[in-house]
Design a protein around this motif. Structure first.
Motif, PDB file in Angstrom:
ATOM      1  N   CYS A   6       3.396   0.399   3.924  1.00  0.00           N
ATOM      2  CA  CYS A   6       2.372  -0.220   3.072  1.00  0.00           C
ATOM      3  C   CYS A   6       1.156  -0.608   3.909  1.00  0.00           C
ATOM      4  O   CYS A   6       0.012  -0.414   3.491  1.00  0.00           O
ATOM      5  CB  CYS A   6       2.934  -1.439   2.340  1.00  0.00           C
ATOM      6  N   HIS A  23      -1.301  10.376  -4.145  1.00  0.00           N
ATOM      7  CA  HIS A  23       0.084   9.910  -4.129  1.00  0.00           C
ATOM      8  C   HIS A  23       0.669   9.704  -2.731  1.00  0.00           C
ATOM      9  O   HIS A  23       1.583   8.898  -2.560  1.00  0.00           O
ATOM     10  CB  HIS A  23       0.993  10.902  -4.873  1.00  0.00           C
ATOM     11  N   SER A  42       4.820   7.899   0.712  1.00  0.00           N
ATOM     12  CA  SER A  42       4.328   7.530  -0.607  1.00  0.00           C
ATOM     13  C   SER A  42       3.292   6.409  -0.514  1.00  0.00           C
ATOM     14  O   SER A  42       3.465   5.472   0.266  1.00  0.00           O
ATOM     15  CB  SER A  42       5.514   7.062  -1.465  1.00  0.00           C
ATOM     16  N   GLU A  44       2.853   4.529  -3.027  1.00  0.00           N
ATOM     17  CA  GLU A  44       3.561   3.494  -3.777  1.00  0.00           C
ATOM     18  C   GLU A  44       4.668   2.919  -2.895  1.00  0.00           C
ATOM     19  O   GLU A  44       5.324   3.665  -2.187  1.00  0.00           O
ATOM     20  CB  GLU A  44       4.261   4.087  -5.012  1.00  0.00           C
ATOM     21  N   SER A  53       7.153   7.005  -8.937  1.00  0.00           N
ATOM     22  CA  SER A  53       6.661   7.439 -10.249  1.00  0.00           C
ATOM     23  C   SER A  53       6.952   8.923 -10.453  1.00  0.00           C
ATOM     24  O   SER A  53       7.050   9.696  -9.489  1.00  0.00           O
ATOM     25  CB  SER A  53       5.155   7.187 -10.361  1.00  0.00           C
TER      26      SER A  53
END
Length: 151
Positions: A6, A23, A42, A44, A53
């Motif tokens: 992240c 993505h 990712s 996400e 997703s």
């Protein structure tokens, strides 16, 4: 505790990124098992594949295929590439954030691969490894531009 992937996605930590889209980020693994060991990470925060997703899941293998073609055109993994996704802590997933490893292989590399698995987190030769990885990132970025103008 903050997630390292992240932090990379949010530009709070550096990475040798070779490609990004809506993505995923594609970057070199900082503890590579083989030269040009790439991660597709990712954007996400999804600890498991089923948390990702559906749009990102649909894109993952298409992107992996394109990156594999680029790696081969750059001379890595011509005879084989391992695609490895550790899904959960029991599968040896060190960072609980979805990432797919693309590990270029060559015939006869098992002894070197096993040695690297055993020593990959040791600080031995990090400066030399970092310089090699920067060269690999540049080569892969150039191959990506030549092959696809991006993936």
């Amino acid at each position: 505790m903050d997630c390292v992937f992240c932090a990379i996605v949010e530009d709070r930590l550096p990475a040798l990124t070779i490609h990004e889209d809506s993505h995923f980020l594609v970057l070199l693994d900082i503890y590579p098992l083989r030269p040009a060991h790439v991660l597709i990470v990712s954007r996400e925060h999804a600890p498991y594949l089923h948390d990702l997703s559906s749009a990102a899941r649909d894109r993952l293998l298409v992107l992996a295929d394109g990156i594999c073609r680029v790696m081969r055109s750059a001379g890595h993994g011509i005879s084989g590439i391992n695609l490895l996704l550790n899904d959960g802590p029991a599968s040896n997933q060190h960072v609980p954030h979805l990432h797919l490893h693309l590990i270029p292989r060559r015939k006869g590399d098992v002894p070197a691969l096993l040695w690297r698995i055993l020593t990959r987190f040791l600080p031995l030769g990090r400066k030399r490894l970092q310089a090699r990885m920067e060269r690999e990132a540049q080569l892969l970025r150039q191959s990506l531009r030549e092959a696809f103008g991006g993936v």
